[in-house]
Design a protein around this motif. Sequence first.
Motif, PDB file in Angstrom:
ATOM      1  N   GLY B 195       0.799  -1.228   0.000  1.00 59.16           N
ATOM      2  CA  GLY B 195       0.000   0.000   0.000  1.00 59.16           C
ATOM      3  C   GLY B 195       0.826   1.269   0.000  1.00 59.16           C
ATOM      4  N   VAL B 196       2.111   1.167   0.369  1.00 63.60           N
ATOM      5  CA  VAL B 196       2.975   2.358   0.367  1.00 63.60           C
ATOM      6  C   VAL B 196       4.117   2.164  -0.636  1.00 63.60           C
ATOM      7  N   ASP B 197       3.863   1.303  -1.622  1.00 59.92           N
ATOM      8  CA  ASP B 197       4.820   1.078  -2.717  1.00 59.92           C
ATOM      9  C   ASP B 197       6.159   0.506  -2.255  1.00 59.92           C
ATOM     10  N   GLY B 198       6.133  -0.250  -1.155  1.00 56.07           N
ATOM     11  CA  GLY B 198       7.385  -0.824  -0.652  1.00 56.07           C
ATOM     12  C   GLY B 198       7.850  -2.014  -1.476  1.00 56.07           C
ATOM     13  N   ARG B 199       9.178  -2.148  -1.600  1.00 58.87           N
ATOM     14  CA  ARG B 199       9.739  -3.279  -2.339  1.00 58.87           C
ATOM     15  C   ARG B 199      10.854  -3.909  -1.520  1.00 58.87           C
ATOM     16  N   VAL B 200      10.812  -5.233  -1.387  1.00 61.88           N
ATOM     17  CA  VAL B 200      11.959  -5.901  -0.774  1.00 61.88           C
ATOM     18  C   VAL B 200      13.090  -5.750  -1.782  1.00 61.88           C
ATOM     19  N   TRP B 201      14.150  -5.054  -1.378  1.00 63.79           N
ATOM     20  CA  TRP B 201      15.148  -4.611  -2.364  1.00 63.79           C
ATOM     21  C   TRP B 201      16.424  -5.458  -2.288  1.00 63.79           C
ATOM     22  N   VAL B 202      17.047  -5.426  -1.133  1.00 67.08           N
ATOM     23  CA  VAL B 202      18.255  -6.224  -0.949  1.00 67.08           C
ATOM     24  C   VAL B 202      17.935  -7.303   0.081  1.00 67.08           C
ATOM     25  N   TRP B 203      18.237  -8.544  -0.204  1.00 67.04           N
ATOM     26  CA  TRP B 203      18.019  -9.578   0.798  1.00 67.04           C
ATOM     27  C   TRP B 203      19.235 -10.472   0.870  1.00 67.04           C
ATOM     28  N   LYS B 204      19.893 -10.435   2.051  1.00 69.89           N
ATOM     29  CA  LYS B 204      21.005 -11.357   2.266  1.00 69.89           C
ATOM     30  C   LYS B 204      20.381 -12.638   2.828  1.00 69.89           C
ATOM     31  N   PRO B 258      22.294   5.059  -4.528  1.00 71.51           N
ATOM     32  CA  PRO B 258      22.021   4.898  -5.958  1.00 71.51           C
ATOM     33  C   PRO B 258      21.029   3.743  -6.101  1.00 71.51           C
ATOM     34  N   TYR B 259      20.104   3.873  -7.044  1.00 73.98           N
ATOM     35  CA  TYR B 259      19.104   2.810  -7.196  1.00 73.98           C
ATOM     36  C   TYR B 259      19.505   1.851  -8.309  1.00 73.98           C
ATOM     37  N   GLU B 260      19.483   0.591  -8.004  1.00 79.47           N
ATOM     38  CA  GLU B 260      19.607  -0.461  -9.018  1.00 79.47           C
ATOM     39  C   GLU B 260      18.477  -1.444  -8.752  1.00 79.47           C
ATOM     40  N   ALA B 261      18.075  -2.149  -9.790  1.00 77.66           N
ATOM     41  CA  ALA B 261      16.983  -3.110  -9.616  1.00 77.66           C
ATOM     42  C   ALA B 261      17.399  -4.193  -8.629  1.00 77.66           C
ATOM     43  N   SER B 262      16.410  -4.758  -7.976  1.00 70.49           N
ATOM     44  CA  SER B 262      16.679  -5.824  -7.015  1.00 70.49           C
ATOM     45  C   SER B 262      17.415  -6.978  -7.714  1.00 70.49           C
ATOM     46  N   GLY B 263      18.443  -7.477  -7.066  1.00 74.53           N
ATOM     47  CA  GLY B 263      19.240  -8.544  -7.691  1.00 74.53           C
ATOM     48  C   GLY B 263      20.455  -8.003  -8.419  1.00 74.53           C
ATOM     49  N   GLU B 264      20.477  -6.681  -8.636  1.00 77.04           N
ATOM     50  CA  GLU B 264      21.636  -6.078  -9.311  1.00 77.04           C
ATOM     51  C   GLU B 264      22.292  -5.047  -8.399  1.00 77.04           C
ATOM     52  N   THR B 265      22.239  -5.319  -7.110  1.00 74.96           N
ATOM     53  CA  THR B 265      22.650  -4.299  -6.143  1.00 74.96           C
ATOM     54  C   THR B 265      24.058  -4.524  -5.571  1.00 74.96           C
ATOM     55  N   SER B 266      24.743  -5.559  -6.048  1.00 71.06           N
ATOM     56  CA  SER B 266      26.014  -5.924  -5.411  1.00 71.06           C
ATOM     57  C   SER B 266      27.084  -4.839  -5.547  1.00 71.06           C
ATOM     58  N   SER B 267      27.000  -4.033  -6.586  1.00 72.43           N
ATOM     59  CA  SER B 267      28.057  -3.035  -6.797  1.00 72.43           C
ATOM     60  C   SER B 267      27.709  -1.671  -6.185  1.00 72.43           C
ATOM     61  N   ILE B 268      26.572  -1.584  -5.493  1.00 70.01           N
ATOM     62  CA  ILE B 268      26.150  -0.284  -4.954  1.00 70.01           C
ATOM     63  C   ILE B 268      27.055   0.129  -3.787  1.00 70.01           C
ATOM     64  N   GLU B 271      26.685   4.805   1.856  1.00 66.18           N
ATOM     65  CA  GLU B 271      26.953   4.876   3.295  1.00 66.18           C
ATOM     66  C   GLU B 271      25.710   4.552   4.103  1.00 66.18           C
ATOM     67  N   ASP B 272      24.572   5.075   3.629  1.00 65.84           N
ATOM     68  CA  ASP B 272      23.330   4.856   4.376  1.00 65.84           C
ATOM     69  C   ASP B 272      22.924   3.389   4.400  1.00 65.84           C
ATOM     70  N   LEU B 273      23.143   2.724   3.286  1.00 70.36           N
ATOM     71  CA  LEU B 273      22.806   1.304   3.222  1.00 70.36           C
ATOM     72  C   LEU B 273      23.695   0.511   4.188  1.00 70.36           C
ATOM     73  N   ASN B 274      24.992   0.868   4.189  1.00 75.78           N
ATOM     74  CA  ASN B 274      25.903   0.214   5.138  1.00 75.78           C
ATOM     75  C   ASN B 274      25.472   0.478   6.565  1.00 75.78           C
ATOM     76  N   LEU B 275      25.093   1.765   6.815  1.00 70.47           N
ATOM     77  CA  LEU B 275      24.713   2.162   8.168  1.00 70.47           C
ATOM     78  C   LEU B 275      23.503   1.367   8.657  1.00 70.47           C
ATOM     79  N   ILE B 276      22.496   1.249   7.788  1.00 71.43           N
ATOM     80  CA  ILE B 276      21.273   0.587   8.257  1.00 71.43           C
ATOM     81  C   ILE B 276      21.514  -0.903   8.478  1.00 71.43           C
ATOM     82  N   PHE B 277      22.357  -1.515   7.658  1.00 68.97           N
ATOM     83  CA  PHE B 277      22.688  -2.921   7.893  1.00 68.97           C
ATOM     84  C   PHE B 277      23.476  -3.064   9.204  1.00 68.97           C
TER      85      PHE B 277
END
Lengths: 305, 302
Positions: B195-204, B258-268, B271-277
Amino acid sequence: MRVKGRLRTLATRALTESMEVKTMVHVARRMFGNYDLHERTGFPQSVPIPNRTAASQIIADVAETDLFLEFVSLLMSLERVGMAGRKYKIPRLNTIVTEILDTGYRYDSGSGSFVEDRAIRTTRNWGVLREGENYVMAFLGVDVAGNSELVRRHGQGSMQRIYQTLRQIVTESVQRRNGRLWGWEGDGGLFAFTFEEENQRAVHSAVEILNELFLYNLISCPLPEGLHVRLTIHNGPCEYRSDGTELKVDTVKRLWDIDSKYGQQDSLTISAAILPSLDHSLSSRFEGIRTSSGENLYAYSVRFA
Amino acid sequence: MRILLFTDNKSCLAGFDTLRRSKNHSVEVHPRGKLKPILEDLSHGHFIYLDITGLSIASVRSRLKLLGNSASSPFGIVDRNSTLKDIAELFQRGASDYVDGRLLREGLTTARFGRVVEFAAIGAPEPEPARIPVPMNVYPSGSGWDEVEQGQEYTFQMLYVGLDHMKEMRRKSSEDLLRTIRRTLQGILSRAFAGVDGRVWVWKEDDGVLLCPFDGERVTALIPAVRLVLNRVLINIEQFSVTTPISWRMGLHLGNTPYEASGETSSIVSEDLNLIFHLGERALKPGQLAVPKPQSRLRRTK
């Protein structure tokens, strides 16, 4: 359910090709109790009835008495479980079931019967409850706390809009768990659940409703004091009546009695028979209520910790 | 704000000229006889002025009762001939303003009306400017995904989600069961945030990040996240077919990537993504939903 000609033909062939007339009569008696095939077909007792004629008569009778879905469920059981120690291979049964599913029903394996598919259609009796028959049902009662005061304070128009939202929240949660709205009167209503796990589905709906109303009060309820409800669940026998008179059966009367005497706002109150059917992770969150009659009732509520 | 003026005398309108011209307000005139039916259908965000000129005190009181019973809109009274003797009674009966003939001739100013609204305590819920700890540079991704392009940097709502107690789960459960649990959780997340346009983006393996677009103001992912916490027991019973309770922790953050499609995110590199993980793996407790402090204030959105 109206049984179309093609489905009748398929069922007649399936019956003709799967068993002899004597077995067909046994099967028919499972549906009707007493069943005299000679009387139904008009054949004298001394004259044997051809397979095809017998099958055709039985299918016509189950279709006309609105027992076709139960009959197909019975055929499925004959194929899977058997009768009198023998399993029967029923040709064309898959096609018959597919045709039934295409008309908006799904097979409920728990209850072993067809019920309407709510993605296609939602009727008050799930498409299968029969007039005048008794069913074990769980009922969920929804009652707004302090309705008269709210209307006096905020006006009929404002409250009607808020109750419309409440009805939407409750109905969505109930229908997601295959419950049905059986009555809504302004500030509250009655919802019915039957078939398998009716108690669990009623309680799960009620818990979700309390959670949704908690969020509604927090973020979008226009009433400064918030909207507060009492939810009650009680189960028991109910004779189904399409005219709605079943809303006066003892089970429902008892539910409203529990609501008025022991219901607390923002809480769900359940009767003793409901609690054991719940998963422990949920039942452990209910607290016992002291009652003057000594009856065991339990309550669940959502609170700020 | 939409102002509804109930009067049978159009000359009254001159006093509202300034408010009519204001870009923040509009003034609609209705006959006094329409007060009741309009009131019944009125939603929030209005202010009502009722002209009582020429009415008996009994008529005024019955109309005050009508207005007072309506939860939807605050109101003020216009008394062109200044005939009311007990003005305080108006306020005791719920009014928020009193405009007499002199004031009407001078005209109502927007500053004064602002004070009236504040007094009526309905001005306060006007959405406050978003007080959200946002990154230094904000590149709103918009309210949906339509304008999001691969390779471009945007500010998103990032929700970290991690399965709890996985060390123990791995010891006790088969790989098949673990796969089912991970897949089930991802399905639950996709439905909860649809309902809020959420997408599971990166999944380890046992955790991941869900992205929701950020329009620069609203943190839309918060309510579905709270709902997931509230319904955790139900979700366990109805959607996870395992006897062990499944628990998950969540952390919400506004960050740039930077946005890349899900599954193509390995080269992103973000800092924020690192921080949240990092926060999700090290700081969050089992079952917790954590949000930056100002964001955690659930604002009434009426």
